[in-house]
Enzyme design. Structure first.
Site, mmCIF file in Angstrom:
data_model
loop_
_atom_site.group_PDB
_atom_site.id
_atom_site.type_symbol
_atom_site.label_atom_id
_atom_site.label_comp_id
_atom_site.label_asym_id
_atom_site.label_seq_id
_atom_site.Cartn_x
_atom_site.Cartn_y
_atom_site.Cartn_z
ATOM 1 N N CYS A 90 0.485 -1.239 -0.141
ATOM 2 C CA CYS A 90 0.163 0.685 -0.257
ATOM 3 C C CYS A 90 0.871 1.299 0.239
ATOM 4 C CB CYS A 90 -0.888 0.091 1.589
ATOM 5 S SG CYS A 90 -2.388 0.848 0.933
ATOM 6 N N HIS A 207 -3.238 -5.911 0.891
ATOM 7 C CA HIS A 207 -2.605 -6.160 2.187
ATOM 8 C C HIS A 207 -2.753 -7.148 2.855
ATOM 9 C CE1 HIS A 207 -2.554 -1.624 4.041
ATOM 10 N NE2 HIS A 207 -3.687 -1.674 2.951
ATOM 11 N N GLU A 209 -0.820 -8.880 4.994
ATOM 12 C CA GLU A 209 -0.392 -8.735 6.636
ATOM 13 C C GLU A 209 -1.234 -8.910 7.008
ATOM 14 O OE1 GLU A 209 -0.694 -6.072 4.904
ATOM 15 O OE2 GLU A 209 -0.563 -3.721 6.126
#
Lengths: 238, 88
Positions: A90, A207, A209
């Site tokens: 991002c 994302h 994560e």
């Protein structure tokens, strides 16, 4: 039996907000998260570097523009030159583009709206640290959350990106079929992530994560971290 | 001497300009149905200490190239500085 755990550095810039999640994801996946600081000139001998999401420097000037000249970027560039695995997520992707480590740029979403939802990504190449253990055509579900994620590039750069296989992920549906309705931000050619020519530097808007813990959503980020760990332990960049 | 410069950064022609489009789209409701081609850019002002104005301007161009603009998506112009001011 002991398995060596890779040390994965996560850089905190002023305004980063996914640095803690990235560190937690690394730990959940069995690695060792190492916090790194933007103003330092030290990567603490990590095996891989993650530039996390957020709003570094308040997105002043352009997203990632000021962080792209942060002191630690000198070290990241040297690490990348040695072949070390670097992942920008991002805002981290925006920083890598602004610093010149990745081609292209990210501008305001075509819809003008901030978009926050789960998307599907199709793997376009396994010649990167984050897709090394994945197969081309594989589809993973990962969330996006951004206002400026529309990938654009100069015509000649776009040709090079496509011809040289620098596209790592494209937005698609659950079956891997691309279409405007599956493209959350209007990115050119549905591009969600790209790599550098050498393949060791990767940036993507979604994302991973946020997609490793089955308790809180999709787990499409797991194979990316697993790949990154495998590649990091293989000693790339050491 | 100290010179004041203004740098104007604009999106390259042909690139989608969502911010400009948003402004343009809001105008008809306010009564302006005759406006098109709205583009939103960025204005930066800086004071530069340098031996002369040419030198200062060259430095500003370099700053604009390296940081103020992104050459992938933007152009920049250094605006005429109304009497770059010389201060003691």
């Amino acid at each position: 039996m002991t398995v060596e755990a890779p040390r994965v550095g996560v850089i905190t810039f002023p305004g980063s907000l996914d640095d803690r999640d990235a560190l937690r994801a690394v730990d959940l996946m069995g690695g060792v998260g190492v916090p790194l600081w933007h103003a330092d000139h030290d990567l603490h001998e990590v095996d891989a570097v993650v530039l996390p999401g957020g709003f570094s420097y308040g997105d002043y000037l352009r997203c990632g523009a000021i962080a792209g000249h942060a002191p630690i970027l000198d070290e990241v560039k040297a690490f990348a030159d040695r072949g070390g695995p670097v992942l920008g997520i991002c805002n981290g992707f925006q920083i890598l583009c602004e610093s010149g480590l990745l081609p292209g740029a990210l501008i305001r979403n075509r819809s003008l709206r901030f978009v926050c939802r789960d998307v599907y990504l199709r793997v376009e190449t396994s010649a990167t640290p984050v897709t090394a253990e994945m197969t081309v055509g594989e589809v993973v579900e990962i969330p996006v959350k951004h206002g400026e994620g529309q990938f654009v590039a100069r015509a000649e750069d776009l040709r090079r990106i496509e011809d040289d296989g620098l596209v790592v992920f494209r937005y698609c549906d659950a079956d891997g079929v691309t279409g405007d309705e599956h493209n959350p931000n209007g990115s050119t050619d549905h591009i969600a992530g790209v790599r550098n020519a050498a393949g060791n530097v990767v940036g993507l808007m979604p994302h991973p994560e946020h997609a490793v813990d089955p308790d809180v959503g999709p787990t499409g980020g797991q194979p990316l971290f697993a790949s990154l760990f495998a590649r990091a332990l293989a000693g790339a960049g050491a | 001497m100290r010179c004041t410069f203004e740098v104007l950064v604009t999106l390259k022609a042909g690139l989608a300009d969502p911010a400009g489009k948003a402004v343009e789209t809001s105008l008809p409701a306010m009564g302006w149905t005759n406006v098109s081609g709205v583009h939103v850019g960025r204005h930066i002002q800086l004071d530069v200490e340098a031996p002369n104005e040419d030198d200062a301007r060259a430095q500003v161009a370099e700053i604009a190239k390296q940081l103020l603009s992104n050459p992938v998506i933007e152009d920049f112009r250094i605006l005429e500085t109304q009497g770059s001011t010389e201060r003691a």
